[in-house]
Write a protein that holds these residues in place. Structure first.
Motif, PDB file in Angstrom:
ATOM      1  N   PHE A   1       0.838  -1.209   0.000  1.00 42.54           N
ATOM      2  CA  PHE A   1       0.000   0.000   0.000  1.00 42.54           C
ATOM      3  C   PHE A   1       0.874   1.261   0.000  1.00 42.54           C
ATOM      4  N   GLU A   2       1.954   1.241   0.778  1.00 46.94           N
ATOM      5  CA  GLU A   2       2.852   2.402   0.837  1.00 46.94           C
ATOM      6  C   GLU A   2       3.539   2.641  -0.508  1.00 46.94           C
ATOM      7  N   GLU A   3       3.930   1.545  -1.176  1.00 47.69           N
ATOM      8  CA  GLU A   3       4.531   1.667  -2.505  1.00 47.69           C
ATOM      9  C   GLU A   3       3.553   2.295  -3.494  1.00 47.69           C
ATOM     10  N   LEU A   4       2.308   1.855  -3.418  1.00 49.71           N
ATOM     11  CA  LEU A   4       1.288   2.388  -4.326  1.00 49.71           C
ATOM     12  C   LEU A   4       1.165   3.901  -4.149  1.00 49.71           C
ATOM     13  N   ILE A   5       1.066   4.340  -2.909  1.00 54.59           N
ATOM     14  CA  ILE A   5       0.913   5.769  -2.633  1.00 54.59           C
ATOM     15  C   ILE A   5       2.140   6.554  -3.105  1.00 54.59           C
ATOM     16  N   LYS A   6       3.319   5.960  -2.921  1.00 54.28           N
ATOM     17  CA  LYS A   6       4.573   6.632  -3.297  1.00 54.28           C
ATOM     18  C   LYS A   6       4.733   6.734  -4.817  1.00 54.28           C
ATOM     19  N   TYR A   7       4.488   5.608  -5.522  1.00 49.41           N
ATOM     20  CA  TYR A   7       4.810   5.553  -6.951  1.00 49.41           C
ATOM     21  C   TYR A   7       3.664   5.977  -7.870  1.00 49.41           C
ATOM     22  N   TYR A   8       2.447   6.043  -7.324  1.00 48.48           N
ATOM     23  CA  TYR A   8       1.294   6.394  -8.166  1.00 48.48           C
ATOM     24  C   TYR A   8       0.521   7.560  -7.541  1.00 48.48           C
ATOM     25  N   PRO A   9       1.093   8.759  -7.592  1.00 48.62           N
ATOM     26  CA  PRO A   9       0.451   9.912  -6.929  1.00 48.62           C
ATOM     27  C   PRO A   9      -0.917  10.261  -7.485  1.00 48.62           C
ATOM     28  N   THR A  10      -1.205   9.864  -8.714  1.00 47.65           N
ATOM     29  CA  THR A  10      -2.538  10.113  -9.283  1.00 47.65           C
ATOM     30  C   THR A  10      -3.249   8.804  -9.612  1.00 47.65           C
ATOM     31  N   GLY A  11      -2.838   7.734  -8.949  1.00 43.49           N
ATOM     32  CA  GLY A  11      -3.381   6.408  -9.248  1.00 43.49           C
ATOM     33  C   GLY A  11      -4.853   6.262  -8.908  1.00 43.49           C
ATOM     34  N   LYS A  12      -5.490   5.358  -9.600  1.00 45.76           N
ATOM     35  CA  LYS A  12      -6.914   5.074  -9.403  1.00 45.76           C
ATOM     36  C   LYS A  12      -7.195   4.553  -7.988  1.00 45.76           C
ATOM     37  N   TYR A  13      -6.232   3.789  -7.427  1.00 48.38           N
ATOM     38  CA  TYR A  13      -6.460   3.118  -6.138  1.00 48.38           C
ATOM     39  C   TYR A  13      -5.776   3.832  -4.968  1.00 48.38           C
ATOM     40  N   ARG A  14      -5.252   5.015  -5.196  1.00 43.05           N
ATOM     41  CA  ARG A  14      -4.501   5.730  -4.162  1.00 43.05           C
ATOM     42  C   ARG A  14      -5.339   5.973  -2.902  1.00 43.05           C
ATOM     43  N   ASP A  15      -6.539   6.483  -3.056  1.00 45.09           N
ATOM     44  CA  ASP A  15      -7.380   6.792  -1.889  1.00 45.09           C
ATOM     45  C   ASP A  15      -7.788   5.515  -1.155  1.00 45.09           C
ATOM     46  N   LYS A  16      -8.060   4.467  -1.908  1.00 44.16           N
ATOM     47  CA  LYS A  16      -8.416   3.186  -1.274  1.00 44.16           C
ATOM     48  C   LYS A  16      -7.236   2.634  -0.489  1.00 44.16           C
ATOM     49  N   ALA A  17      -6.027   2.805  -1.051  1.00 44.98           N
ATOM     50  CA  ALA A  17      -4.825   2.340  -0.350  1.00 44.98           C
ATOM     51  C   ALA A  17      -4.641   3.103   0.959  1.00 44.98           C
ATOM     52  N   LYS A  18      -4.871   4.405   0.930  1.00 43.46           N
ATOM     53  CA  LYS A  18      -4.767   5.211   2.155  1.00 43.46           C
ATOM     54  C   LYS A  18      -5.782   4.735   3.202  1.00 43.46           C
ATOM     55  N   GLY A  19      -6.991   4.444   2.736  1.00 39.77           N
ATOM     56  CA  GLY A  19      -8.021   3.959   3.643  1.00 39.77           C
ATOM     57  C   GLY A  19      -7.644   2.630   4.279  1.00 39.77           C
ATOM     58  N   MET A  20      -7.080   1.717   3.492  1.00 39.74           N
ATOM     59  CA  MET A  20      -6.665   0.418   4.022  1.00 39.74           C
ATOM     60  C   MET A  20      -5.509   0.565   4.999  1.00 39.74           C
ATOM     61  N   LEU A  21      -4.554   1.458   4.707  1.00 43.06           N
ATOM     62  CA  LEU A  21      -3.439   1.689   5.634  1.00 43.06           C
ATOM     63  C   LEU A  21      -3.945   2.192   6.982  1.00 43.06           C
ATOM     64  N   SER A  22      -4.893   3.111   6.930  1.00 41.80           N
ATOM     65  CA  SER A  22      -5.474   3.642   8.169  1.00 41.80           C
ATOM     66  C   SER A  22      -6.151   2.531   8.968  1.00 41.80           C
ATOM     67  N   LEU A  23      -6.846   1.660   8.267  1.00 36.65           N
ATOM     68  CA  LEU A  23      -7.545   0.537   8.909  1.00 36.65           C
ATOM     69  C   LEU A  23      -6.553  -0.413   9.575  1.00 36.65           C
ATOM     70  N   ILE A  24      -5.482  -0.755   8.856  1.00 36.49           N
ATOM     71  CA  ILE A  24      -4.492  -1.693   9.374  1.00 36.49           C
ATOM     72  C   ILE A  24      -3.784  -1.110  10.596  1.00 36.49           C
ATOM     73  N   ARG A  25      -3.465   0.176  10.526  1.00 37.67           N
ATOM     74  CA  ARG A  25      -2.716   0.821  11.617  1.00 37.67           C
ATOM     75  C   ARG A  25      -3.570   1.010  12.863  1.00 37.67           C
ATOM     76  N   LYS A  26      -4.866   0.932  12.696  1.00 30.50           N
ATOM     77  CA  LYS A  26      -5.771   1.007  13.850  1.00 30.50           C
ATOM     78  C   LYS A  26      -5.933  -0.377  14.483  1.00 30.50           C
ATOM     79  N   GLY A  27      -5.274  -1.373  13.857  1.00 28.63           N
ATOM     80  CA  GLY A  27      -5.282  -2.716  14.450  1.00 28.63           C
ATOM     81  C   GLY A  27      -6.342  -3.640  13.908  1.00 28.63           C
ATOM     82  N   HIS A  28      -6.984  -3.274  12.789  1.00 25.09           N
ATOM     83  CA  HIS A  28      -8.026  -4.134  12.226  1.00 25.09           C
ATOM     84  C   HIS A  28      -7.403  -5.179  11.312  1.00 25.09           C
TER      85      HIS A  28
END
Length: 251
Positions: free
Chosen positions: A224-251
Motif C-alpha cells: 500500500f505504501e509503494e502504491l501511494i509513493k509511486y502512483y500519486p494520481t493512481g486510481k487506487y490511491r485513496d483506497k490504499a490510504k483507507g486500508m493503511l489507516s484501517l491496518i494501523r488502527k489494528g483491524h
C-alpha cells in the motif's frame, strides 16, 4: 459546338476529381495527425483532427475506428459504439475495429454481444493480434464473475505475451476473487513489474489486499505504501490510504 461541350464537361469532371483527391489527401493527413495524438493520449487534439478527417472523407474505416477509440477513452461509449459500427459497415473484415467494438460492449454490460463479436475476431486467422481478443474475452468473462473461463483466456495471452500488464493483473485477480490468496499474491506481484511502466496501480492494490487476507500485514502495508509513493494520481490511491489507516488502527 458539340465537341466544345464534351470538352467542357470533361474538364469539369477532371476538376471534380482533382478536388476530390485533394480532400482525400487532406483527410489522410488529418488521420495521421489524429492517430499520433491518440497514441500520445492527447484525446482532445486527437478528436479535433479525426473529426476533420471524417469531414473530408467519411468513408475511411480507419478514421471511424480511431474516432471510436477516442470516444472510448473519453468514456463516451455510445459514440464509440456508433463509430466502430460505422467502421465495420465500411469494412466487415476489419477485425481490429470489431475487437475494439467488443471492448466498448463490455463497458456497456452487453457481454453476450461482445462475446459473439470476439468469436468472429478469434476465428479470423489473418488477424495479427489475437491476444487482444483473448484479453477482451477474459474481461467479458471476469465481469460476469465467470472466473475459470476468464483465467483460461488470460493464460492464452500470457503463453505468447508473458509480460502483458492487463492479462497478468486479471489472471491474478481471478485467484483473488476465488479466495486463493497465495496464488493471487504470487501472480499480482509478477504483474506489478510489468505494469509499473504503464503507471497502472491495480496489481499493487490487489497484491496488498491478498497479503492482508493472508494475514501478512507487513507485506500488505509495504505494498500500500509503494502504491501511494509511486502512483500519486493512481486510481487506487485513496483506497490504499483507507486500508493503511484501517491496518494501523489494528483491524
Amino acid at each position: 459546338m458539340r465537341k466544345w461541350i464534351i470538352a467542357l464537361c470533361s474538364l469539369a469532371m477532371l476538376g471534380c476529381a482533382s478536388w476530390g483527391q485533394q480532400d482525400k489527401n487532406k483527410a489522410d493527413l488529418y488521420l495521421r495527425l489524429g492517430t499520433t495524438q491518440l497514441e500520445s493520449g492527447n484525446y482532445p487534439y486527437a478528436l479535433r483532427d479525426l473529426l476533420k478527417a471524417e469531414e473530408l472523407d467519411a468513408s475511411n474505416p480507419v478514421t471511424q475506428n480511431n474516432l471510436g477509440l477516442v470516444y472510448f477513452f473519453r468514456e463516451r461509449y455510445d459514440l464509440a459504439e456508433k463509430h466502430l459500427r460505422k467502421a465495420l459497415s465500411l469494412d466487415s473484415k476489419y477485425s481490429e475495429a470489431r475487437n475494439n467494438l467488443s471492448r466498448v460492449l463490455i463497458e456497456e454490460g452487453k457481454f453476450s454481444e461482445a462475446e459473439k463479436e470476439l468469436q468472429v475476431v478469434i476465428d479470423d486467422l489473418t488477424y495479427a493480434s489475437p491476444e487482444k481478443a483473448y484479453i477482451n474475452l477474459g474481461l467479458a468473462k471476469f465481469n460476469q464473475k465467470d472466473y475459470l473461463p476468464a483465467r483460461a483466456a488470460f493464460i492464452k495471452v500470457l503463453n505468447t505475451t508473458p509480460d502483458d500488464c492487463v492479462a497478468s493483473t486479471y489472471f491474478g485477480r481471478t485467484f483473488f476473487e476465488t479466495e486463493d490468496y497465495t496464488r493471487a499474491a504470487e501472480a499480482l506481484d509478477r504483474a506489478i513489474g510489468f505494469c509499473q511502466k504503464n503507471l497502472y496501480d491495480e496489481p499493487h492494490y490487489y497484491s496488498a489486499l491478498a497479503y492482508y487476507r493472508l494475514g501478512d500485514k507487513s507485506k500488505s502495508v509495504a505494498r500500500f505504501e509503494e502504491l501511494i509513493k509511486y502512483y500519486p494520481t493512481g486510481k487506487y490511491r485513496d483506497k490504499a490510504k483507507g486500508m493503511l489507516s484501517l491496518i494501523r488502527k489494528g483491524h
